[in-house]
Write a protein that holds these residues in place. Structure first.
Motif, PDB file in Angstrom:
ATOM      1  N   GLU A 152       0.606  -1.310   0.029  1.00 49.79           N
ATOM      2  CA  GLU A 152       0.055  -0.047   0.060  1.00 49.79           C
ATOM      3  C   GLU A 152       0.838   1.357  -0.137  1.00 49.79           C
ATOM      4  OE1 GLU A 152      -2.923  -0.302   3.210  1.00 49.79           O
ATOM      5  OE2 GLU A 152      -3.946  -1.662   2.015  1.00 49.79           O
ATOM      6  N   GLY A 153       2.090   1.229   0.378  1.00 49.70           N
ATOM      7  CA  GLY A 153       2.944   2.191   0.405  1.00 49.70           C
ATOM      8  C   GLY A 153       4.082   2.178   1.340  1.00 49.70           C
ATOM      9  N   LYS A 154       4.822   3.308   1.510  1.00 50.67           N
ATOM     10  CA  LYS A 154       5.938   3.628   2.339  1.00 50.67           C
ATOM     11  C   LYS A 154       5.816   4.724   3.345  1.00 50.67           C
ATOM     12  CE  LYS A 154       9.949   4.733   0.613  1.00 50.67           C
ATOM     13  NZ  LYS A 154      11.182   4.655  -0.145  1.00 50.67           N
ATOM     14  N   ILE A 155       6.326   4.257   4.690  1.00 54.06           N
ATOM     15  CA  ILE A 155       6.198   5.526   5.631  1.00 54.06           C
ATOM     16  C   ILE A 155       7.715   5.749   5.796  1.00 54.06           C
ATOM     17  CG2 ILE A 155       5.527   6.185   7.670  1.00 54.06           C
ATOM     18  CD1 ILE A 155       3.374   3.971   7.768  1.00 54.06           C
ATOM     19  N   ARG A 156       8.099   6.810   5.460  1.00 59.20           N
ATOM     20  CA  ARG A 156       9.642   7.480   5.497  1.00 59.20           C
ATOM     21  C   ARG A 156      10.008   7.386   7.077  1.00 59.20           C
ATOM     22  NH1 ARG A 156      10.372  12.166   2.587  1.00 59.20           N
ATOM     23  NH2 ARG A 156       8.385  12.814   3.571  1.00 59.20           N
ATOM     24  N   GLN A 157      11.160   7.129   7.323  1.00 58.51           N
ATOM     25  CA  GLN A 157      11.543   7.156   8.616  1.00 58.51           C
ATOM     26  C   GLN A 157      10.598   6.835   9.582  1.00 58.51           C
ATOM     27  OE1 GLN A 157      13.642  11.032   9.228  1.00 58.51           O
ATOM     28  NE2 GLN A 157      15.196  10.451   7.576  1.00 58.51           N
ATOM     29  N   ALA A 158       9.856   5.606   9.575  1.00 55.34           N
ATOM     30  CA  ALA A 158       8.678   5.004  10.339  1.00 55.34           C
ATOM     31  C   ALA A 158       9.243   4.918  11.748  1.00 55.34           C
ATOM     32  CB  ALA A 158       8.165   4.142   9.731  1.00 55.34           C
ATOM     33  N   GLU A 159      10.519   4.358  11.737  1.00 52.32           N
ATOM     34  CA  GLU A 159      11.067   3.733  13.116  1.00 52.32           C
ATOM     35  C   GLU A 159      12.444   3.917  13.578  1.00 52.32           C
ATOM     36  OE1 GLU A 159      10.119  -0.639  15.134  1.00 52.32           O
ATOM     37  OE2 GLU A 159      11.008  -0.777  13.124  1.00 52.32           O
ATOM     38  N   TRP A 160      12.883   4.405  14.784  1.00 53.03           N
ATOM     39  CA  TRP A 160      14.216   4.584  15.172  1.00 53.03           C
ATOM     40  C   TRP A 160      14.691   3.411  15.469  1.00 53.03           C
ATOM     41  CZ3 TRP A 160      17.803   7.855  14.501  1.00 53.03           C
ATOM     42  CH2 TRP A 160      18.953   7.885  15.661  1.00 53.03           C
ATOM     43  N   LEU A 161      15.810   2.923  15.029  1.00 53.40           N
ATOM     44  CA  LEU A 161      16.522   1.558  15.269  1.00 53.40           C
ATOM     45  C   LEU A 161      17.787   1.665  15.865  1.00 53.40           C
ATOM     46  CD1 LEU A 161      15.681  -1.249  12.696  1.00 53.40           C
ATOM     47  CD2 LEU A 161      14.772  -0.854  15.135  1.00 53.40           C
ATOM     48  N   TYR A 162      17.736   2.423  17.075  1.00 49.50           N
ATOM     49  CA  TYR A 162      19.173   2.557  17.987  1.00 49.50           C
ATOM     50  C   TYR A 162      20.056   3.699  17.330  1.00 49.50           C
ATOM     51  CZ  TYR A 162      17.562  -2.038  19.165  1.00 49.50           C
ATOM     52  OH  TYR A 162      16.752  -3.168  19.522  1.00 49.50           O
ATOM     53  N   ASP A 163      20.286   3.779  16.226  1.00 50.73           N
ATOM     54  CA  ASP A 163      21.176   4.937  15.651  1.00 50.73           C
ATOM     55  C   ASP A 163      20.838   5.501  14.335  1.00 50.73           C
ATOM     56  OD1 ASP A 163      21.966   2.960  14.311  1.00 50.73           O
ATOM     57  OD2 ASP A 163      24.138   3.144  14.545  1.00 50.73           O
ATOM     58  N   HIS A 164      19.692   4.860  13.883  1.00 50.84           N
ATOM     59  CA  HIS A 164      19.232   5.289  12.482  1.00 50.84           C
ATOM     60  C   HIS A 164      17.727   4.955  12.436  1.00 50.84           C
ATOM     61  CE1 HIS A 164      20.005   1.166  11.819  1.00 50.84           C
ATOM     62  NE2 HIS A 164      18.974   1.054  10.836  1.00 50.84           N
ATOM     63  N   TYR A 165      17.203   5.933  11.236  1.00 50.58           N
ATOM     64  CA  TYR A 165      15.854   5.539  10.910  1.00 50.58           C
ATOM     65  C   TYR A 165      15.662   4.683   9.932  1.00 50.58           C
ATOM     66  CZ  TYR A 165      14.003   9.746  13.650  1.00 50.58           C
ATOM     67  OH  TYR A 165      13.927  10.619  14.401  1.00 50.58           O
ATOM     68  N   VAL A 166      14.346   3.785   9.907  1.00 52.89           N
ATOM     69  CA  VAL A 166      14.251   2.887   8.709  1.00 52.89           C
ATOM     70  C   VAL A 166      12.887   3.231   8.243  1.00 52.89           C
ATOM     71  CG1 VAL A 166      15.773   1.049   9.737  1.00 52.89           C
ATOM     72  CG2 VAL A 166      13.471   1.129  10.377  1.00 52.89           C
ATOM     73  N   ASP A 167      12.820   3.179   6.806  1.00 55.76           N
ATOM     74  CA  ASP A 167      11.426   3.243   6.457  1.00 55.76           C
ATOM     75  C   ASP A 167      10.750   2.162   6.619  1.00 55.76           C
ATOM     76  OD1 ASP A 167      12.430   5.834   5.674  1.00 55.76           O
ATOM     77  OD2 ASP A 167      12.696   5.092   3.370  1.00 55.76           O
ATOM     78  N   HIS A 168       9.389   2.031   6.549  1.00 55.72           N
ATOM     79  CA  HIS A 168       8.454   0.804   6.447  1.00 55.72           C
ATOM     80  C   HIS A 168       7.570   0.794   5.399  1.00 55.72           C
ATOM     81  CE1 HIS A 168       8.030  -0.102  11.344  1.00 55.72           C
ATOM     82  NE2 HIS A 168       9.245  -0.049  10.660  1.00 55.72           N
ATOM     83  N   VAL A 169       7.293  -0.410   5.022  1.00 55.14           N
ATOM     84  CA  VAL A 169       6.567  -0.697   3.831  1.00 55.14           C
ATOM     85  C   VAL A 169       5.370  -1.267   4.358  1.00 55.14           C
ATOM     86  CG1 VAL A 169       6.252  -2.103   1.782  1.00 55.14           C
ATOM     87  CG2 VAL A 169       8.396  -1.320   2.257  1.00 55.14           C
ATOM     88  N   VAL A 170       4.117  -0.791   3.904  1.00 55.23           N
ATOM     89  CA  VAL A 170       2.809  -1.150   4.538  1.00 55.23           C
ATOM     90  C   VAL A 170       2.330  -1.979   3.353  1.00 55.23           C
ATOM     91  CG1 VAL A 170       0.846  -0.431   5.272  1.00 55.23           C
ATOM     92  CG2 VAL A 170       2.568   1.176   5.606  1.00 55.23           C
ATOM     93  N   TYR A 171       1.773  -3.316   3.983  1.00 52.10           N
ATOM     94  CA  TYR A 171       0.997  -3.932   3.178  1.00 52.10           C
ATOM     95  C   TYR A 171      -0.633  -4.352   4.191  1.00 52.10           C
ATOM     96  CZ  TYR A 171       5.376  -5.720   1.186  1.00 52.10           C
ATOM     97  OH  TYR A 171       6.837  -5.769   0.587  1.00 52.10           O
ATOM     98  N   GLY A 172      -1.379  -4.344   3.097  1.00 54.24           N
ATOM     99  CA  GLY A 172      -2.831  -4.749   3.764  1.00 54.24           C
ATOM    100  C   GLY A 172      -3.480  -5.710   2.847  1.00 54.24           C
TER     101      GLY A 172
END
Length: 186
Positions: A152-172
């Protein structure tokens, strides 16, 4: 007690505080591996942290806000999976999961995600199930893709993982799509 049998080897059991020792043991064994994609490892440093997590999951279930299960493979706890949250107003559940490193590659998590999706639609009567995964986490993203979820799309900088952000891909996937695609699912 909630126990959902998937097949002869695999079941889901609602979390209990007595699961803490085994879950913490799994966490310790796979700490560095899990840390690549999960943000909570620095907050889980002893078994008491796992007990507190389990108490929270039980409270979430009692309040009908979430449903966390342990994954039983051949009778042994090998990870967790469930609905991180359930939005009853919008009839949507959000699946989250993790599996001990040595149990990966056996198709366990795909079967678990399929069972949870079936449960959401057929027992909880929800309309939509979502799975979110870090964009670079190919193994995790493969699960909703194998099950026919729609990207369905991508959420930019969706999560902070210790020392960097990661984008999330959303599936539905919607209940009506799940029913139509049942024969295509592995």
């Amino acid at each position: 007690m909630f126990l959902y049998k998937i097949d002869e080897q695999l079941s889901l059991k609602l979390t209990e505080v007595t699961d803490a020792d085994r879950l913490f043991e799994l966490t310790e064994k796979a700490r560095e591996y899990l840390k690549e994609w999960l943000p909570w490892l620095d907050f889980t440093t002893d078994v008491e942290d796992t007990r507190e997590f389990l108490k929270g999951t039980m409270k979430g279930y009692a309040e009908s806000k979430s449903m966390t299960t342990v994954i039983l493979y051949e009778g042994e706890i090998v990870g967790t999976a469930g609905f991180n949250s359930i939005n009853w107003s919008n009839k949507t559940a959000y699946i989250g999961y993790w599996l001990g490193h040595e149990y990966q590659g056996k198709g366990i998590m795909t079967k678990v995600a399929k069972a949870l999706t079936d449960y959401a639609f057929n027992h909880l009567k929800l309309n939509k199930v979502e799975i979110r995964a870090a964009e670079e986490n190919k193994k995790s993203r493969g699960i909703p893709e194998r099950l026919g979820f729609v990207k369905e799309g991508k959420i930019r900088q969706a999560e902070w993982l210790y020392d960097h952000y990661v984008d999330h891909v959303v599936y539905g996937i919607l209940a009506e799509e799940w029913d139509k695609n049942k024969n295509l699912q592995k």
